[in-house]
Design a protein around this motif. Structure first.
Motif, PDB file in Angstrom:
ATOM      1  N   UNK A 199      -5.165  15.244 -25.634  1.00  0.00           N
ATOM      2  CA  UNK A 199      -6.526  14.849 -26.022  1.00  0.00           C
ATOM      3  C   UNK A 199      -6.738  13.363 -25.775  1.00  0.00           C
ATOM      4  N   UNK A 200      -5.746  12.532 -26.087  1.00  0.00           N
ATOM      5  CA  UNK A 200      -5.870  11.083 -25.833  1.00  0.00           C
ATOM      6  C   UNK A 200      -6.030  10.818 -24.329  1.00  0.00           C
ATOM      7  N   UNK A 201      -5.337  11.606 -23.513  1.00  0.00           N
ATOM      8  CA  UNK A 201      -5.484  11.439 -22.054  1.00  0.00           C
ATOM      9  C   UNK A 201      -6.887  11.834 -21.598  1.00  0.00           C
ATOM     10  N   UNK A 202      -7.410  12.914 -22.158  1.00  0.00           N
ATOM     11  CA  UNK A 202      -8.766  13.335 -21.791  1.00  0.00           C
ATOM     12  C   UNK A 202      -9.794  12.289 -22.206  1.00  0.00           C
TER      13      UNK A 202
ATOM     14  N   UNK B 153      -4.597  18.620 -33.254  1.00  0.00           N
ATOM     15  CA  UNK B 153      -5.091  17.249 -33.334  1.00  0.00           C
ATOM     16  C   UNK B 153      -6.541  17.248 -33.778  1.00  0.00           C
ATOM     17  N   UNK B 154      -6.957  16.141 -34.386  1.00  0.00           N
ATOM     18  CA  UNK B 154      -8.340  16.031 -34.862  1.00  0.00           C
ATOM     19  C   UNK B 154      -9.146  15.244 -33.845  1.00  0.00           C
ATOM     20  N   UNK B 155     -10.245  15.828 -33.435  1.00  0.00           N
ATOM     21  CA  UNK B 155     -11.153  15.207 -32.479  1.00  0.00           C
ATOM     22  C   UNK B 155     -12.509  15.026 -33.131  1.00  0.00           C
ATOM     23  N   UNK B 156     -13.160  13.904 -32.819  1.00  0.00           N
ATOM     24  CA  UNK B 156     -14.551  13.696 -33.266  1.00  0.00           C
ATOM     25  C   UNK B 156     -15.395  13.342 -32.043  1.00  0.00           C
TER      26      UNK B 156
ATOM     27  N   UNK C 217     -15.837   9.280 -28.489  1.00  0.00           N
ATOM     28  CA  UNK C 217     -14.894  10.262 -29.028  1.00  0.00           C
ATOM     29  C   UNK C 217     -13.780   9.586 -29.820  1.00  0.00           C
ATOM     30  N   UNK C 218     -13.227  10.357 -30.750  1.00  0.00           N
ATOM     31  CA  UNK C 218     -12.024   9.959 -31.483  1.00  0.00           C
ATOM     32  C   UNK C 218     -10.966  11.026 -31.287  1.00  0.00           C
ATOM     33  N   UNK C 219      -9.711  10.629 -31.234  1.00  0.00           N
ATOM     34  CA  UNK C 219      -8.606  11.579 -31.228  1.00  0.00           C
ATOM     35  C   UNK C 219      -7.419  11.013 -31.993  1.00  0.00           C
ATOM     36  N   UNK C 220      -6.780  11.842 -32.796  1.00  0.00           N
ATOM     37  CA  UNK C 220      -5.600  11.400 -33.551  1.00  0.00           C
ATOM     38  C   UNK C 220      -4.571  10.810 -32.599  1.00  0.00           C
ATOM     39  N   UNK C 221      -3.818   9.803 -33.083  1.00  0.00           N
ATOM     40  CA  UNK C 221      -2.872   9.122 -32.191  1.00  0.00           C
ATOM     41  C   UNK C 221      -1.404   9.418 -32.487  1.00  0.00           C
TER      42      UNK C 221
END
Ligand code: UDP
Length: 142
Positions: A86-89, A6-9, A116-120
């Motif tokens: 990642x979305x949960x974090x 996944x992509x995180x920013x 933060x951003x995370x792919x959905x």
């Protein structure tokens, strides 16, 4: 659970607040592996392209202003069910709705300036990873 990437920013507000290490540490402590990592300053064109699905929405120009207001850290996270984990974090987009202990509950300022951003989805993850990284910049880690 499927092994995913996944992509995180880490967004400019969190970089400004010196939270890069704190946020990366949450990913590692949750068992997600950082398999690619870079710090970059987004151009307006890059930010507009990344958030193309939101073009035309009332918050779009402000979002591009914010995302280009300073450097960001982009990383690829790998692990079982990495997209959802990642979305949960991160917690909900709006920090007032984010569960206690999540990145956004702890660090976000508002629904716009939210750390933060995370792919959905798997489709978004594939597009977003390719948006920032060449295949040779992503490492296999066991
Ligand atoms: N955003 C905003 N105002 C809104 C909704 C979203 O400024 O009312 C920004 C916010 O930075 C958010 C990003 O646009 O993270 C993308 O929105 P999305 O609904 O995709 O949320 P996310 O997937 O980041 O939780």
């Amino acid at each position: 659970m499927p092994e995913q990437q996944t992509l995180s920013i880490i967004k400019p507000d969190a970089v400004r607040k010196n939270l890069i290490g704190a946020i990366e540490s949450r990913f590692e402590q949750a068992g997600l592996k950082i398999v690619a990592l870079k710090m970059i300053q987004l151009s307006r064109a890059q930010a507009e392209g990344f958030y193309a699905e939101h073009q035309g929405k009332p918050f779009f120009e402000g979002l591009v202003d914010f995302m280009t207001s300073g450097p960001v850290c982009v990383q690829v996270l790998s692990g079982d069910n990495a997209i959802t984990r990642n979305r949960e974090l991160m917690g909900a987009t709006n920090p007032e709705e984010a569960a206690p202990g999540t990145i956004r509950a702890d660090y976000a300022e508002s629904v716009s300036i939210n750390a933060a951003h995370g792919s959905d989805s798997p489709e978004s993850a594939a597009r977003e990873i390719a948006y920032f990284f060449e295949p040779g910049e992503i490492f296999a880690r066991s």
